[in-house]
Every structure is written in structure tokens, then in C-alpha cells.
Design a protein around this motif. Structure first.
Motif, PDB file in Angstrom:
ATOM      1  N   THR A   1     -62.226  82.776  57.269  1.00  0.00           N
ATOM      2  CA  THR A   1     -63.653  82.431  57.273  1.00  0.00           C
ATOM      3  C   THR A   1     -64.019  81.525  58.438  1.00  0.00           C
ATOM      4  O   THR A   1     -65.196  81.253  58.650  1.00  0.00           O
ATOM      5  CB  THR A   1     -64.052  81.736  55.965  1.00  0.00           C
ATOM      6  N   VAL A   2     -63.022  81.050  59.166  1.00  0.00           N
ATOM      7  CA  VAL A   2     -63.280  80.255  60.367  1.00  0.00           C
ATOM      8  C   VAL A   2     -62.542  80.887  61.541  1.00  0.00           C
ATOM      9  O   VAL A   2     -61.469  81.450  61.373  1.00  0.00           O
ATOM     10  CB  VAL A   2     -62.857  78.779  60.202  1.00  0.00           C
ATOM     11  N   ARG A   3     -63.116  80.780  62.714  1.00  0.00           N
ATOM     12  CA  ARG A   3     -62.511  81.325  63.922  1.00  0.00           C
ATOM     13  C   ARG A   3     -62.086  80.165  64.808  1.00  0.00           C
ATOM     14  O   ARG A   3     -62.856  79.225  65.030  1.00  0.00           O
ATOM     15  CB  ARG A   3     -63.506  82.212  64.676  1.00  0.00           C
ATOM     16  N   VAL A   4     -60.862  80.242  65.299  1.00  0.00           N
ATOM     17  CA  VAL A   4     -60.331  79.189  66.162  1.00  0.00           C
ATOM     18  C   VAL A   4     -59.764  79.830  67.422  1.00  0.00           C
ATOM     19  O   VAL A   4     -59.636  81.055  67.517  1.00  0.00           O
ATOM     20  CB  VAL A   4     -59.227  78.377  65.441  1.00  0.00           C
ATOM     21  N   ARG A   5     -59.404  79.008  68.375  1.00  0.00           N
ATOM     22  CA  ARG A   5     -58.812  79.524  69.608  1.00  0.00           C
ATOM     23  C   ARG A   5     -57.465  80.199  69.306  1.00  0.00           C
ATOM     24  O   ARG A   5     -56.720  79.761  68.424  1.00  0.00           O
ATOM     25  CB  ARG A   5     -58.566  78.388  70.605  1.00  0.00           C
ATOM     26  N   PRO A   6     -57.123  81.262  70.042  1.00  0.00           N
ATOM     27  CA  PRO A   6     -55.825  81.914  69.847  1.00  0.00           C
ATOM     28  C   PRO A   6     -54.649  80.950  69.996  1.00  0.00           C
ATOM     29  O   PRO A   6     -53.604  81.147  69.366  1.00  0.00           O
ATOM     30  CB  PRO A   6     -55.800  83.000  70.926  1.00  0.00           C
ATOM     31  N   GLU A   7     -54.812  79.914  70.804  1.00  0.00           N
ATOM     32  CA  GLU A   7     -53.737  78.943  70.996  1.00  0.00           C
ATOM     33  C   GLU A   7     -53.444  78.166  69.715  1.00  0.00           C
ATOM     34  O   GLU A   7     -52.372  77.558  69.586  1.00  0.00           O
ATOM     35  CB  GLU A   7     -54.095  77.960  72.111  1.00  0.00           C
ATOM     36  N   LEU A   8     -54.378  78.214  68.775  1.00  0.00           N
ATOM     37  CA  LEU A   8     -54.168  77.526  67.505  1.00  0.00           C
ATOM     38  C   LEU A   8     -53.628  78.470  66.435  1.00  0.00           C
ATOM     39  O   LEU A   8     -52.673  78.119  65.727  1.00  0.00           O
ATOM     40  CB  LEU A   8     -55.475  76.887  67.021  1.00  0.00           C
ATOM     41  N   ASP A   9     -54.239  79.653  66.270  1.00  0.00           N
ATOM     42  CA  ASP A   9     -53.774  80.516  65.176  1.00  0.00           C
ATOM     43  C   ASP A   9     -52.604  81.415  65.580  1.00  0.00           C
ATOM     44  O   ASP A   9     -52.003  82.063  64.730  1.00  0.00           O
ATOM     45  CB  ASP A   9     -54.924  81.333  64.573  1.00  0.00           C
ATOM     46  N   ASN A  10     -52.265  81.451  66.869  1.00  0.00           N
ATOM     47  CA  ASN A  10     -51.059  82.154  67.327  1.00  0.00           C
ATOM     48  C   ASN A  10     -50.549  81.476  68.599  1.00  0.00           C
ATOM     49  O   ASN A  10     -50.666  82.012  69.704  1.00  0.00           O
ATOM     50  CB  ASN A  10     -51.359  83.628  67.580  1.00  0.00           C
ATOM     51  N   PRO A  11     -49.989  80.276  68.452  1.00  0.00           N
ATOM     52  CA  PRO A  11     -49.616  79.492  69.634  1.00  0.00           C
ATOM     53  C   PRO A  11     -48.476  80.083  70.452  1.00  0.00           C
ATOM     54  O   PRO A  11     -48.388  79.831  71.651  1.00  0.00           O
ATOM     55  CB  PRO A  11     -49.226  78.127  69.053  1.00  0.00           C
ATOM     56  N   ILE A  12     -47.610  80.890  69.826  1.00  0.00           N
ATOM     57  CA  ILE A  12     -46.500  81.496  70.564  1.00  0.00           C
ATOM     58  C   ILE A  12     -46.567  83.012  70.387  1.00  0.00           C
ATOM     59  O   ILE A  12     -46.343  83.533  69.286  1.00  0.00           O
ATOM     60  CB  ILE A  12     -45.140  80.956  70.088  1.00  0.00           C
ATOM     61  N   LEU A  13     -46.910  83.719  71.453  1.00  0.00           N
ATOM     62  CA  LEU A  13     -46.996  85.177  71.443  1.00  0.00           C
ATOM     63  C   LEU A  13     -46.018  85.727  72.463  1.00  0.00           C
ATOM     64  O   LEU A  13     -46.143  85.473  73.663  1.00  0.00           O
ATOM     65  CB  LEU A  13     -48.419  85.627  71.765  1.00  0.00           C
ATOM     66  N   LEU A  14     -45.044  86.479  71.964  1.00  0.00           N
ATOM     67  CA  LEU A  14     -44.009  87.068  72.811  1.00  0.00           C
ATOM     68  C   LEU A  14     -44.298  88.564  72.958  1.00  0.00           C
ATOM     69  O   LEU A  14     -44.627  89.229  71.966  1.00  0.00           O
ATOM     70  CB  LEU A  14     -42.633  86.840  72.191  1.00  0.00           C
ATOM     71  N   PRO A  15     -44.197  89.115  74.149  1.00  0.00           N
ATOM     72  CA  PRO A  15     -44.684  90.485  74.386  1.00  0.00           C
ATOM     73  C   PRO A  15     -43.943  91.580  73.629  1.00  0.00           C
ATOM     74  O   PRO A  15     -44.561  92.548  73.183  1.00  0.00           O
ATOM     75  CB  PRO A  15     -44.511  90.664  75.902  1.00  0.00           C
ATOM     76  N   GLU A  16     -42.614  91.461  73.476  1.00  0.00           N
ATOM     77  CA  GLU A  16     -41.842  92.580  72.942  1.00  0.00           C
ATOM     78  C   GLU A  16     -41.597  92.454  71.437  1.00  0.00           C
ATOM     79  O   GLU A  16     -41.325  91.360  70.932  1.00  0.00           O
ATOM     80  CB  GLU A  16     -40.499  92.679  73.658  1.00  0.00           C
ATOM     81  N   PRO A  17     -41.653  93.568  70.700  1.00  0.00           N
ATOM     82  CA  PRO A  17     -41.459  93.552  69.251  1.00  0.00           C
ATOM     83  C   PRO A  17     -39.969  93.513  68.886  1.00  0.00           C
ATOM     84  O   PRO A  17     -39.377  94.506  68.446  1.00  0.00           O
ATOM     85  CB  PRO A  17     -42.123  94.852  68.791  1.00  0.00           C
ATOM     86  N   LEU A  18     -39.385  92.350  69.064  1.00  0.00           N
ATOM     87  CA  LEU A  18     -37.963  92.139  68.811  1.00  0.00           C
ATOM     88  C   LEU A  18     -37.790  90.929  67.906  1.00  0.00           C
ATOM     89  O   LEU A  18     -38.752  90.218  67.612  1.00  0.00           O
ATOM     90  CB  LEU A  18     -37.223  91.879  70.139  1.00  0.00           C
ATOM     91  N   SER A  19     -36.565  90.696  67.484  1.00  0.00           N
ATOM     92  CA  SER A  19     -36.278  89.426  66.818  1.00  0.00           C
ATOM     93  C   SER A  19     -36.755  88.308  67.741  1.00  0.00           C
ATOM     94  O   SER A  19     -36.543  88.374  68.956  1.00  0.00           O
ATOM     95  CB  SER A  19     -34.780  89.290  66.560  1.00  0.00           C
ATOM     96  N   PRO A  20     -37.424  87.278  67.208  1.00  0.00           N
ATOM     97  CA  PRO A  20     -38.033  86.266  68.084  1.00  0.00           C
ATOM     98  C   PRO A  20     -37.082  85.644  69.096  1.00  0.00           C
ATOM     99  O   PRO A  20     -37.487  85.378  70.233  1.00  0.00           O
ATOM    100  CB  PRO A  20     -38.556  85.226  67.092  1.00  0.00           C
ATOM    101  N   HIS A  21     -35.821  85.421  68.727  1.00  0.00           N
ATOM    102  CA  HIS A  21     -34.906  84.791  69.689  1.00  0.00           C
ATOM    103  C   HIS A  21     -34.630  85.713  70.869  1.00  0.00           C
ATOM    104  O   HIS A  21     -34.506  85.256  72.004  1.00  0.00           O
ATOM    105  CB  HIS A  21     -33.616  84.350  69.000  1.00  0.00           C
TER     106      HIS A  21
END
Length: 225
Positions: free
Chosen positions: A64-84
């Protein structure tokens, strides 16, 4: 300071994002400012606003609230792999401080915050840290999404045991019926209700096109929330 939960799953691909969005819709019936967060996402899609993550896009639609992407997804990695692995291939490191700073700010802007983890509870985030370490750093009560399919009893009980071994609170769990051919679903559900040691918040049915807003009707949240 808002109330908040950290949503974890018994595995990847068990509908954790759908369950998170349904929970957001259910909470929005009680709280004005509700927001979903994906602190660490691996795998991006191009949007008019640039690279984004499908889970985060779904969270924003259910919030119900919109925030900056840096807040609701602060770490975005390009490839769909295990995060490490995704972090290593991107030449970066996953910073808990970045996540914690974003969570702290979001809790000042919301009445209810739902943070969705990546993969299963022990998904590697680096060579030395896992999703369990992030859960401990956040200190939020956990909600476990159980993908109702063959093997779910073992996966759910092991995850609950791992949560409690770290001194973390399991606030509740969500059954998500991801396999329409799963045998004895009611018996499996009954076993988990008896042995998981936490209240069942929702039993979500199988659907080829799940609707999180409609599934919000299926939640039985504690009155204190």
C-alpha cells in the motif's frame, strides 16, 4: 516502528512470493501502510525503469506504500543463481549492513513490513554466511512457507528445527499447495499442524494462476497482528 516478519521457505520454487503477497493483502485489511521487501534478489528483468526483479514487482503490486527500489530491493543481482554465486559472478559481495539499513528505514515508513528471503532458509549468501545468518541479523519473527508436495514433512520439520536452533521465533506457517497431484494432502497438513509447533496462518489452494488478493481471504492471522 512497524511490526515485521521474515518469510522463509522450505525450498525454492514453492510459491514463497505468492504467499508473501497474499499475506501483504491480508495485513492491508488491518494496517494502512503495508510494504513487502526482497532484500536480496538474484535474477533481473528489464522494465521501463531499468533492471528489476519479478518478486519485487509482485511485492510492489501488493503493497500500500511505494518506496525507492533501493529500499524494497537493496541488493539486486543480475543472474538467477544461488545468491553467493550470483554475487561472485557480478563481482560484488552481499552486505548485511546494506540490508539492515534499508529495513530500519522501511520500519519507520510502514505499519507492517514483510521481508521475503531468497530460496530456502540455509541458502548460501557468501562462502561463510547463509539466509539463516541474515534472519538472525534482522531479528524478526519468521513465517515459514511450506510447499505441499512429496518431501514437505521432512523439509518443514528440518527448517523449523534449524530456525529454533538459532534462537529465532517461528511465528507461524503457510501451507501452499503447489502440486495438484500430491497424494494425501490433508493427512500431511494434519501432521504438520500437530508437529510443527507454530500456528497455521493460511492454507493456500493450488491454482494455475494464483491470485494473492483472493488468497488473502484464507489467512487466519492472530488478533495481536
Amino acid at each position: 516502528m512497524s511490526i515485521g516478519w521474515f518469510v522463509v521457505g522450505t525450498d525454492t520454487g514453492i510459491g514463497k512470493t505468492h504467499a508473501t503477497c497474499a499475506l501483504l493483502h491480508a495485513l492491508a485489511r488491518r494496517h494502512a501502510r503495508v510494504c513487502g521487501m526482497k532484500p536480496i534478489a538474484a535474477g533481473g528483468v528489464q522494465t521501463p525503469d531499468g533492471l528489476s526483479n519479478e518478486d519485487s514487482i509482485a511485492h510492489r503490486a501488493a503493497s500500500t506504500v511505494r518506496v525507492r527500489p533501493e529500499l524494497d530491493n537493496p541488493i539486486l543481482l543480475p543472474e538467477p543463481l544461488s545468491p553467493h554465486l550470483a554475487a561472485a559472478r557480478a563481482g560484488t559481495a552481499i552486505s548485511f549492513d546494506t540490508v539492515l539499513d534499508a529495513v530500519t528505514e522501511l520500519r519507520t515508513r510502514t505499519d507492517a513490513l514483510v521481508v521475503e528471503g531468497a530460496g530456502g532458509f540455509l541458502v548460501p549468501l557468501s562462502e561463510t554466511q547463509t539466509g539463516a545468518d541474515l534472519a538472525a541479523a534482522l531479528g524478526l519473527p519468521l513465517v515459514l512457507v511450506v510447499g505441499m508436495r512429496l518431501g514437505c514433512l521432512n523439509h518443514a520439520l528440518l527448517t523449523a528445527e534449524a530456525i529454533r536452533a538459532r534462537g529465532l521465533a517461528l511465528a507461524g506457517w503457510i501451507a501452499n499447495r503447489v502440486d495438484p497431484d500430491f497424494l494425501c494432502p490433508e493427512e500431511n497438513l494434519a501432521y504438520l499442524r500437530t508437529h510443527l509447533g507454530a500456528p497455521l496462518w493460511a492454507d493456500l489452494p493450488f491454482s494455475a494462476r494464483p491470485d494473492p488478493r483472493a488468497d488473502a481471504d484464507r489467512f487466519m492471522l492472530p488478533d495481536v497482528l
